[in-house]
Design a protein around this motif. Structure first.
Motif, short mmCIF file in Angstrom:
data_model
loop_
_atom_site.label_atom_id
_atom_site.label_comp_id
_atom_site.label_asym_id
_atom_site.label_seq_id
_atom_site.Cartn_x
_atom_site.Cartn_y
_atom_site.Cartn_z
N THR A 1 21.15 15.17 -11.23
CA THR A 1 20.90 16.62 -11.33
C THR A 1 20.92 17.21 -9.93
N THR A 2 21.14 18.49 -9.86
CA THR A 2 21.21 19.13 -8.58
C THR A 2 19.82 19.65 -8.22
N SER A 3 19.50 19.67 -6.92
CA SER A 3 18.15 20.05 -6.50
C SER A 3 17.97 21.55 -6.40
N VAL B 1 38.57 25.33 -5.25
CA VAL B 1 38.89 24.30 -6.25
C VAL B 1 37.69 23.37 -6.42
N GLU B 2 37.10 23.39 -7.63
CA GLU B 2 35.93 22.55 -7.92
C GLU B 2 36.26 21.52 -8.99
N ASP B 3 35.53 20.42 -8.94
CA ASP B 3 35.68 19.42 -10.00
C ASP B 3 34.93 19.85 -11.25
N ILE B 4 33.67 20.31 -11.03
CA ILE B 4 32.84 20.66 -12.19
C ILE B 4 31.83 21.72 -11.79
N VAL B 5 31.62 22.69 -12.65
CA VAL B 5 30.57 23.68 -12.44
C VAL B 5 29.48 23.40 -13.47
N ASP B 6 28.30 23.11 -12.93
CA ASP B 6 27.18 22.67 -13.76
C ASP B 6 26.14 23.81 -13.78
N THR B 7 25.16 23.78 -12.89
CA THR B 7 24.20 24.89 -12.82
C THR B 7 24.84 26.15 -12.25
N GLY B 8 25.91 25.97 -11.50
CA GLY B 8 26.57 27.11 -10.85
C GLY B 8 26.06 27.38 -9.45
N LEU B 9 25.02 26.65 -9.04
CA LEU B 9 24.41 26.89 -7.73
C LEU B 9 25.40 26.67 -6.59
N THR B 10 26.18 25.61 -6.69
CA THR B 10 27.13 25.29 -5.61
C THR B 10 28.19 26.38 -5.48
N VAL B 11 28.86 26.70 -6.58
CA VAL B 11 29.96 27.67 -6.52
C VAL B 11 29.42 29.06 -6.17
N ASP C 1 33.77 22.57 -16.86
CA ASP C 1 32.71 23.58 -16.90
C ASP C 1 31.67 23.13 -17.92
N LYS C 2 30.40 23.08 -17.47
CA LYS C 2 29.28 22.80 -18.39
C LYS C 2 28.49 24.09 -18.53
N PRO C 3 28.95 25.04 -19.33
CA PRO C 3 28.30 26.36 -19.38
C PRO C 3 26.86 26.32 -19.86
N ASP D 1 26.77 19.02 -22.29
CA ASP D 1 25.85 18.63 -21.25
C ASP D 1 25.70 17.11 -21.19
N ARG D 2 26.73 16.48 -20.63
CA ARG D 2 26.71 15.03 -20.43
C ARG D 2 27.11 14.76 -18.99
N PHE D 3 26.63 13.68 -18.42
CA PHE D 3 27.04 13.35 -17.06
C PHE D 3 28.36 12.60 -17.11
N VAL D 4 29.35 13.13 -16.44
CA VAL D 4 30.70 12.55 -16.52
C VAL D 4 31.17 12.03 -15.17
N VAL D 5 32.06 11.06 -15.24
CA VAL D 5 32.65 10.47 -14.04
C VAL D 5 34.15 10.28 -14.26
N GLY E 1 38.06 11.60 -9.82
CA GLY E 1 37.45 12.19 -8.63
C GLY E 1 35.94 12.32 -8.70
N LEU E 2 35.40 12.43 -9.92
CA LEU E 2 33.95 12.59 -10.05
C LEU E 2 33.27 11.22 -9.99
N ASP E 3 32.12 11.22 -9.35
CA ASP E 3 31.45 9.94 -9.12
C ASP E 3 30.04 9.91 -9.68
P1 IMP Z 1 26.14 22.70 -9.69
O1 IMP Z 1 25.79 23.21 -8.31
O2 IMP Z 1 24.92 22.35 -10.48
O3 IMP Z 1 27.09 23.61 -10.44
O4 IMP Z 1 26.83 21.31 -9.53
C1 IMP Z 1 27.79 21.13 -8.65
C2 IMP Z 1 28.05 19.69 -8.30
O5 IMP Z 1 27.20 18.73 -8.95
C3 IMP Z 1 29.44 19.37 -8.74
O6 IMP Z 1 30.39 19.83 -7.82
C4 IMP Z 1 29.36 17.86 -8.81
O7 IMP Z 1 29.58 17.33 -7.52
C5 IMP Z 1 27.97 17.58 -9.27
N1 IMP Z 1 27.96 17.34 -10.73
C6 IMP Z 1 27.46 18.14 -11.68
N2 IMP Z 1 27.62 17.60 -12.90
C7 IMP Z 1 28.25 16.43 -12.69
C8 IMP Z 1 28.70 15.40 -13.58
O8 IMP Z 1 28.58 15.43 -14.82
N3 IMP Z 1 29.31 14.33 -12.99
C9 IMP Z 1 29.50 14.24 -11.64
N4 IMP Z 1 29.08 15.16 -10.79
C10 IMP Z 1 28.45 16.26 -11.30
#
Ligand code: IMP
Ligand code: MG
Length: 182
Positions: free
Chosen positions: A78-80, A101-111, A133-135, A153-157, A160-162
Motif C-alpha cells: 500500500t502507499t503511505s 506514462v504510469e503503470d498503475i493508478v491506485d490511490t491517485g496520490l502519485t499521479v 487503473d484501480k478506480p 482492488d487486487r495487488f498485481v505484478v 514492469g510491475l513488481d
Molecule cells: P498510487 O499513488 O496509490 O496511485 O500508487 C502509485 C504506485 O503504487 C504505482 O505507480 C505503483 O508503483 C504502486 N502500485 C499500486 N498498486 C500496485 C499494484 O497492484 N502492483 C504493483 N504496484 C502497485
C-alpha cells in the motif's frame, strides 16, 4: 516455485492488443506537426518502463522520452500517502506537449502530485496515460486521458510491475496470491 502463486489477470497478448490501440489513439490525438517539438513521454520509474517501451513503438510520430523516479514510503503493498521525487527529469518541458506514462493508478496520490509538479514547469499540455487503473482505491482525483484496463482492488505484478522488485519480467499482469506477499 514462486510463479505457481500467480494467477494471470491480463495475458501478454491482451496487453499487446490494448497497447496498440492506445498508440493509435495517441497518434490520432497528437498529429505530427513539423513546426512543433516532439511529443514528450515521461515514464514514472520503475514500473512504467516496460509499458513505455511498447507504447512508443505504437505511436506513429516523433516522440522523445524522459524519466521521473518517485519514492513512496509505507507497507509493502500500500502507499503511505507521501510522495517524493527521487529522480527528476533530465530535460525541461516548458512549451511541450507532455504525456505522463504510469503503470498503475491506485490511490491517485502519485499521479496527482506529479501532475502538480509538472504543471508548474509550464508544459504546453499535460495528459496522463496509465496501463492500469484501480478506480475503487482512489483518494485523490486524477484525470486520466488514456487507460489500458480498469482492474479490481487486487495487488498485481508483471509487465514492469513488481512486488519487492520481483516479477517485473512476467509478460502478463498477474495477481499475487497472499502467500506471495512479504
Ligand atoms: P498510487 O499513488 O496509490 O496511485 O500508487 C502509485 C504506485 O503504487 C504505482 O505507480 C505503483 O508503483 C504502486 N502500485 C499500486 N498498486 C500496485 C499494484 O497492484 N502492483 C504493483 N504496484 C502497485
Ligand atoms: Mg509506479
Amino acid at each position: 516455485m514462486a510463479y505457481s502463486r500467480l494467477e494471470t489477470l491480463i495475458s501478454g497478448q491482451q496487453l499487446q492488443v490494448r497497447v496498440k490501440e492506445l498508440g493509435r489513439m495517441i497518434t490520432a490525438d497528437y498529429p505530427a506537426d513539423p513546426g512543433r517539438e516532439d511529443l514528450r513521454l515521461i515514464a514514472v520509474l520503475s514500473g512504467a518502463f516496460v509499458f513505455l517501451a511498447d507504447l512508443i513503438r505504437e505511436i506513429e510520430r516523433d516522440v522523445s522520452v524522459d524519466f521521473l523516479g518517485t519514492n513512496s514510503y509505507g507497507p509493502s503493498t500500500t502507499t503511505s500517502g507521501e510522495v517524493k521525487i527521487g529522480k527528476d527529469l533530465d530535460h525541461e518541458i516548458a512549451g511541450l506537449d507532455v504525456l505522463l506514462v504510469e503503470d498503475i493508478v491506485d490511490t491517485g496520490l502519485t499521479v496527482n502530485y506529479l501532475c502538480q509538479v509538472l504543471q508548474q514547469r509550464q508544459p504546453r499540455s499535460l495528459r496522463v496515460v496509465t496501463l492500469l487503473d484501480k478506480p475503487s482505491r482512489r483518494i485523490k482525483p486524477v484525470e486520466l486521458a488514456y487507460v489500458g484496463f480498469e482492474i479490481p482492488d487486487r495487488f498485481v505484478v508483471g509487465y514492469g510491475l513488481d512486488h519487492a522488485q520481483r516479477y517485473r519480467n512476467l509478460p502478463g499482469i498477474c495477481v499475487l496470491g497472499k502467500d506471495g506477499l512479504a
